[in-house]
Design a protein around this motif. Structure first.
Motif, mmCIF file in Angstrom:
data_model
loop_
_atom_site.group_PDB
_atom_site.id
_atom_site.type_symbol
_atom_site.label_atom_id
_atom_site.label_comp_id
_atom_site.label_asym_id
_atom_site.label_seq_id
_atom_site.Cartn_x
_atom_site.Cartn_y
_atom_site.Cartn_z
ATOM 1 N N ALA A 74 0.810 -1.215 0.000
ATOM 2 C CA ALA A 74 0.000 0.000 0.000
ATOM 3 C C ALA A 74 0.849 1.274 0.000
ATOM 4 O O ALA A 74 1.981 1.276 0.454
ATOM 5 C CB ALA A 74 -0.933 -0.011 1.211
ATOM 6 N N TRP A 75 0.222 2.335 -0.513
ATOM 7 C CA TRP A 75 0.738 3.699 -0.508
ATOM 8 C C TRP A 75 1.956 3.899 -1.387
ATOM 9 O O TRP A 75 2.175 3.156 -2.305
ATOM 10 C CB TRP A 75 0.950 4.203 0.924
ATOM 11 N N ASP A 76 2.726 4.960 -1.169
ATOM 12 C CA ASP A 76 3.866 5.345 -2.011
ATOM 13 C C ASP A 76 3.454 5.513 -3.475
ATOM 14 O O ASP A 76 3.948 4.822 -4.356
ATOM 15 C CB ASP A 76 5.017 4.338 -1.893
ATOM 16 N N GLY A 77 2.558 6.448 -3.714
ATOM 17 C CA GLY A 77 2.051 6.669 -5.062
ATOM 18 C C GLY A 77 3.119 7.088 -6.049
ATOM 19 O O GLY A 77 4.020 7.864 -5.741
ATOM 20 N N LEU A 78 3.018 6.573 -7.266
ATOM 21 C CA LEU A 78 3.944 6.874 -8.353
ATOM 22 C C LEU A 78 3.376 8.041 -9.162
ATOM 23 O O LEU A 78 2.269 7.948 -9.705
ATOM 24 C CB LEU A 78 4.118 5.648 -9.249
ATOM 25 N N GLY A 79 4.103 9.149 -9.221
ATOM 26 C CA GLY A 79 3.612 10.310 -9.938
ATOM 27 C C GLY A 79 4.714 11.289 -10.281
ATOM 28 O O GLY A 79 5.884 11.069 -9.985
ATOM 29 N N GLN A 80 4.322 12.370 -10.923
ATOM 30 C CA GLN A 80 5.261 13.397 -11.349
ATOM 31 C C GLN A 80 4.638 14.772 -11.115
ATOM 32 O O GLN A 80 3.475 14.989 -11.475
ATOM 33 C CB GLN A 80 5.577 13.222 -12.836
ATOM 34 N N TYR A 81 5.389 15.678 -10.504
ATOM 35 C CA TYR A 81 4.898 17.034 -10.259
ATOM 36 C C TYR A 81 4.732 17.793 -11.572
ATOM 37 O O TYR A 81 5.486 17.599 -12.524
ATOM 38 C CB TYR A 81 5.854 17.813 -9.351
#
Length: 191
Positions: A74-81
């Motif tokens: 769970a958690w630790d989302g993968l994304g880009q600012y």
């Protein structure tokens, strides 16, 4: 066949091909054939700067020529600012699936800047999505209230199944358009 019947048939076909659920106007139909640019970079292979990519596993499998990342915790989302503009509508779309059908959810987060006291988007900043074992394109639309950094990202809120993601796209507008270029390189048109 009349012109309006021909256009209705064309719009129904485009809606099915591009996996768009809502009714299409002629303007929407034109936008599908003239996709908006992807505002995120490195989305074909997750190259460049990605938040929490070290918590995810790069898979050997590719989907439609796109690098796939997975996560079974769970958690630790993968994304880009992304530096958003004030009062602008953005749509975040991506492909996702799970290792097994689950009634649990994957969360899409559109996090405001690191200063949670002055968010650039109104709540809610997340949405829950059920996943199946088949790849599916999802999208979520938000409108900023002020300019600043936003973080479109994906994570699992449980450890019941492994989630797989690829093909992130952030674009201006309220309709997800096809991903036809990734980092300026022609890619297979995705539906």
């Amino acid at each position: 066949m009349t012109l309006s019947n021909t256009l209705a048939t064309l719009m129904d076909s485009a809606r099915e091909h591009f996996e768009v659920s809502q009714k299409l106007s002629i303007a929407n139909l034109i936008s599908l054939f003239n996709p908006n640019p992807n505002l995120l970079t490195g989305t074909k292979d997750f190259s460049g700067s990605w938040e929490r990519i070290g918590s995810w596993k790069k898979e050997d499998e590719k989907y439609r020529g796109l690098t796939v990342y997975s996560k079974s915790t769970a958690w630790d989302g993968l994304g880009q600012y992304y530096d958003s503009k004030p009062n602008t509508t953005y749509t975040f779309s991506f492909y996702a699936k799970a290792s097994k059908p689950t009634d649990k959810f994957m969360d899409i987060f559109m996090l405001p800047s690191e200063d949670w006291n002055s968010p650039v988007i109104a709540w809610p900043i997340y949405a829950n999505l059920p996943l199946t074992i088949d790849w599916k394109r999802f999208s979520w639309t938000i409108t900023t209230t002020g300019g600043g950094k936003i973080l479109p990202s994906l994570c699992s809120t449980n450890s019941d199944a492994t989630i797989y993601v690829c093909g992130y796209k952030l674009e201006e507008g309220s309709l997800p358009t096809p991903l036809t270029k990734v980092n300026g390189v022609e890619a297979k048109t995705l539906k």
